[in-house]
Design a protein around this motif. Structure first.
Motif, PDB file in Angstrom:
ATOM      1  N   ARG A 231       4.745  -5.788   7.608  1.00  0.00           N
ATOM      2  CA  ARG A 231       5.682  -4.656   6.981  1.00  0.00           C
ATOM      3  C   ARG A 231       6.347  -5.351   5.925  1.00  0.00           C
ATOM      4  O   ARG A 231       6.787  -4.851   4.772  1.00  0.00           O
ATOM      5  N   ASP A 232       6.628  -6.672   6.072  1.00  0.00           N
ATOM      6  CA  ASP A 232       7.368  -7.290   4.946  1.00  0.00           C
ATOM      7  C   ASP A 232       6.355  -7.870   3.851  1.00  0.00           C
ATOM      8  O   ASP A 232       6.952  -8.560   3.193  1.00  0.00           O
ATOM      9  N   ALA A 233       5.201  -7.531   3.853  1.00  0.00           N
ATOM     10  CA  ALA A 233       4.076  -7.911   2.897  1.00  0.00           C
ATOM     11  C   ALA A 233       4.181  -9.563   2.702  1.00  0.00           C
ATOM     12  O   ALA A 233       3.922  -9.885   1.849  1.00  0.00           O
ATOM     13  N   ILE A 234       3.948 -10.252   3.913  1.00  0.00           N
ATOM     14  CA  ILE A 234       3.598 -11.550   3.896  1.00  0.00           C
ATOM     15  C   ILE A 234       2.127 -11.612   4.056  1.00  0.00           C
ATOM     16  O   ILE A 234       1.561 -11.174   4.766  1.00  0.00           O
ATOM     17  N   PRO A 235       1.734 -12.600   2.967  1.00  0.00           N
ATOM     18  CA  PRO A 235       0.140 -13.048   3.055  1.00  0.00           C
ATOM     19  C   PRO A 235      -0.508 -13.231   4.341  1.00  0.00           C
ATOM     20  O   PRO A 235       0.229 -14.308   4.966  1.00  0.00           O
ATOM     21  N   ALA A 236      -1.383 -12.642   4.972  1.00  0.00           N
ATOM     22  CA  ALA A 236      -1.771 -13.041   6.141  1.00  0.00           C
ATOM     23  C   ALA A 236      -2.966 -14.214   6.062  1.00  0.00           C
ATOM     24  O   ALA A 236      -4.079 -13.962   5.998  1.00  0.00           O
ATOM     25  N   GLN A 237      -2.261 -15.374   5.718  1.00  0.00           N
ATOM     26  CA  GLN A 237      -3.253 -16.660   5.371  1.00  0.00           C
ATOM     27  C   GLN A 237      -2.502 -17.763   5.906  1.00  0.00           C
ATOM     28  O   GLN A 237      -1.503 -17.911   5.655  1.00  0.00           O
ATOM     29  N   GLY A 238      -3.545 -18.744   6.407  1.00  0.00           N
ATOM     30  CA  GLY A 238      -3.045 -20.176   6.540  1.00  0.00           C
ATOM     31  C   GLY A 238      -1.894 -20.305   7.113  1.00  0.00           C
ATOM     32  O   GLY A 238      -1.093 -19.485   7.816  1.00  0.00           O
ATOM     33  N   PHE A 239      -1.067 -21.322   6.776  1.00  0.00           N
ATOM     34  CA  PHE A 239       0.068 -22.088   7.268  1.00  0.00           C
ATOM     35  C   PHE A 239       1.281 -21.029   7.298  1.00  0.00           C
ATOM     36  O   PHE A 239       2.023 -21.096   8.149  1.00  0.00           O
ATOM     37  N   GLU A 240       1.605 -20.367   6.273  1.00  0.00           N
ATOM     38  CA  GLU A 240       2.644 -19.417   6.137  1.00  0.00           C
ATOM     39  C   GLU A 240       2.848 -18.675   7.262  1.00  0.00           C
ATOM     40  O   GLU A 240       4.063 -18.505   7.870  1.00  0.00           O
ATOM     41  N   LEU A 241       1.927 -17.782   7.715  1.00  0.00           N
ATOM     42  CA  LEU A 241       1.945 -16.839   8.374  1.00  0.00           C
ATOM     43  C   LEU A 241       2.049 -17.645   9.977  1.00  0.00           C
ATOM     44  O   LEU A 241       2.509 -17.198  10.870  1.00  0.00           O
ATOM     45  N   ALA A 242       1.046 -18.513  10.149  1.00  0.00           N
ATOM     46  CA  ALA A 242       1.140 -19.314  11.292  1.00  0.00           C
ATOM     47  C   ALA A 242       2.480 -19.811  11.680  1.00  0.00           C
ATOM     48  O   ALA A 242       2.823 -19.837  12.779  1.00  0.00           O
ATOM     49  N   ALA A 243       3.099 -20.407  10.703  1.00  0.00           N
ATOM     50  CA  ALA A 243       4.372 -20.846  10.916  1.00  0.00           C
ATOM     51  C   ALA A 243       5.344 -19.930  11.533  1.00  0.00           C
ATOM     52  O   ALA A 243       6.245 -20.233  12.282  1.00  0.00           O
ATOM     53  N   ARG A 244       5.292 -18.739  10.910  1.00  0.00           N
ATOM     54  CA  ARG A 244       6.293 -17.671  11.372  1.00  0.00           C
ATOM     55  C   ARG A 244       5.975 -17.584  13.124  1.00  0.00           C
ATOM     56  O   ARG A 244       6.827 -17.109  13.596  1.00  0.00           O
ATOM     57  N   ARG A 245       4.613 -17.535  13.361  1.00  0.00           N
ATOM     58  CA  ARG A 245       4.452 -16.943  14.479  1.00  0.00           C
ATOM     59  C   ARG A 245       4.569 -18.218  15.473  1.00  0.00           C
ATOM     60  O   ARG A 245       5.410 -18.171  16.878  1.00  0.00           O
TER      61      ARG A 245
END
Length: 398
Positions: A231-245
């Protein structure tokens, strides 16, 4: 290893991981299996595997730097103090932490090892054992974060990796969670198979069942974070999304964690690819803090390390080769940042190690030992069990 370009990995737990999760808190309710004690310090160690080019993050204010890197030098670094600047790629994400005094850097950091071997030096860092350069083998029975976990009352360790890392090897059970795109689904067939293997075991059967229940709980939290990220349009790739998880899982669930990010070995045409990775890394760390939330961030410390640095001079392929000293990052709501810490020398040809790379003046075990002493109140006897033969050095990080 969480790689910026790798496809997502399955969360399916192997037998060792399942038992680690099931035994992590014997006979505890599933909702409490990943729970950390209220108010306890939270620590994440993030390992940049492949030896990142630290001189492209913390940039020396030195004519020797420009002379040594005519093609790959970082232009117009953001001034941090009289000696160092920050790569502008990291300014949007890391400068706010610096300005809030929640980010510090430790240059000239690393191990005494001069092999310049990725695997050998990574092992030395993760095992955290004393070494005598060129003599004998290190003790490979336990990693330093497993030994730390054994010294902490109510420690709840989690590895955000594909498999149990060496740093967590040892007698304390460690849960293993892969925070990638496929991490929100449990394979029901494998769960049923593994559960049936232990169903008749009066001791392990209930714990295995609790382990799967806990896994489902963590997976649900990850799925929620995935939906929020979309919903927040965060790119679903690599470390950025993994770090949020990772931040979502650590929030109220874990207090001693490890993750690694690959792809930092930059021998050829370093500039563009490295800038991309640093951008993703910075966004990921900022997203991690955001996912934790302000209250949890205030008691969280993140330490970013790498096995060694890279050659100070660029090579003929507009890259850098294996080096020695590196730069550690330390950030968190409880960090006394806005400072460049540790022993330092002026960056010049005369100060290079072997006329090639940064020297190591701040040894990794003593840096971590000083941090653990302040974070957890460990006395000399307990610290000696975590880092045998090492003298802790308090750099005033927290």
């Amino acid at each position: 290893m969480i790689d910026d370009f790798a496809p997502a990995n399955s969360l399916a737990m192997d037998r060792r991981t399942l038992l680690a999760a099931a035994l992590a808190a014997p006979m505890a309710p599933a909702a409490q299996l990943f729970a950390a004690p209220a108010g306890s310090p939270r620590l994440l160690v993030l390992f940049l595997r492949g030896a990142y080019d630290c001189a492209s993050v913390l940039v020396p204010k030195s004519g020797f730097y420009a002379e040594s890197r005519p093609n790959i030098g970082v232009p117009n670094p953001v001034s941090l103090d009289g000696d160092w600047g920050l790569n502008p790629v990291l300014a949007p994400t890391m400068l706010p932490f610096w300005n809030k005094k929640q980010l510090a850097f430790i240059p000239f950091a690393g191990t005494p090892d001069l092999s310049r071997s990725h695997f050998e030096t990574q092992d030395i860092v993760e095992y955290g054992q004393p070494i005598v350069v060129g003599k004998g083998a290190i003790d490979r029975r336990t990693g330093f974060m497993n030994r730390l976990a054994s010294e902490l009352a109510g420690g709840n360790p989690i590895a955000f990796t594909n498999r149990l890392p060496l740093v967590f090897r040892g007698p304390v059970p460690v849960a293993n969670v892969v925070p990638t795109a496929a991490a929100a689904k449990v394979d029901p067939r494998r769960a049923a198979l593994l559960s049936s293997m232990y169903a008749k075991d009066k001791l392990l059967g209930p714990r295995v069942a609790e382990g799967f229940a806990a896994q489902q709980q963590v997976s649900a939290a990850l799925a929620t974070e995935m939906a929020t990220a979309g919903r927040d349009a965060i790119p679903a790739q690599g470390f950025e999304l993994a770090a949020r998880r990772m931040g979502s899982v650590m929030r109220g669930r874990a207090n001693l964690c490890f993750a690694d990010v690959g792809g930092w070995d930059t021998h050829v045409e370093q500039r563009g690819g490295l800038d991309f990775r640093l951008n993703v890394l910075g966004r990921g760390l900022a997203g991690f803090a955001d996912a934790l939330g302000p209250a949890e961030w205030q008691r969280t410390t993140v330490v970013v390390i790498s096995e060694f640095g890279r050659s100070f001079r660029e090579n003929g392929s507009r890259g850098t080769d294996h080096g020695h000293g590196t730069v550690f990052w330390v950030l968190g709501g409880n960090v006394r940042g806005g400072r460049i810490l540790g022993e330092q020398v002026k960056v010049a040809r005369a100060s290079l190690n072997q006329d090639r790379d940064f020297p190591v003046l701040n040894e990794v075990r003593s840096v971590f030992g000083g941090l653990f002493q302040k974070l957890y109140g460990l006395d000399g006897t307990r610290l000696a069990r975590v880092f045998p033969g090492s003298k802790p050095r308090d750099l005033g990080l927290v």
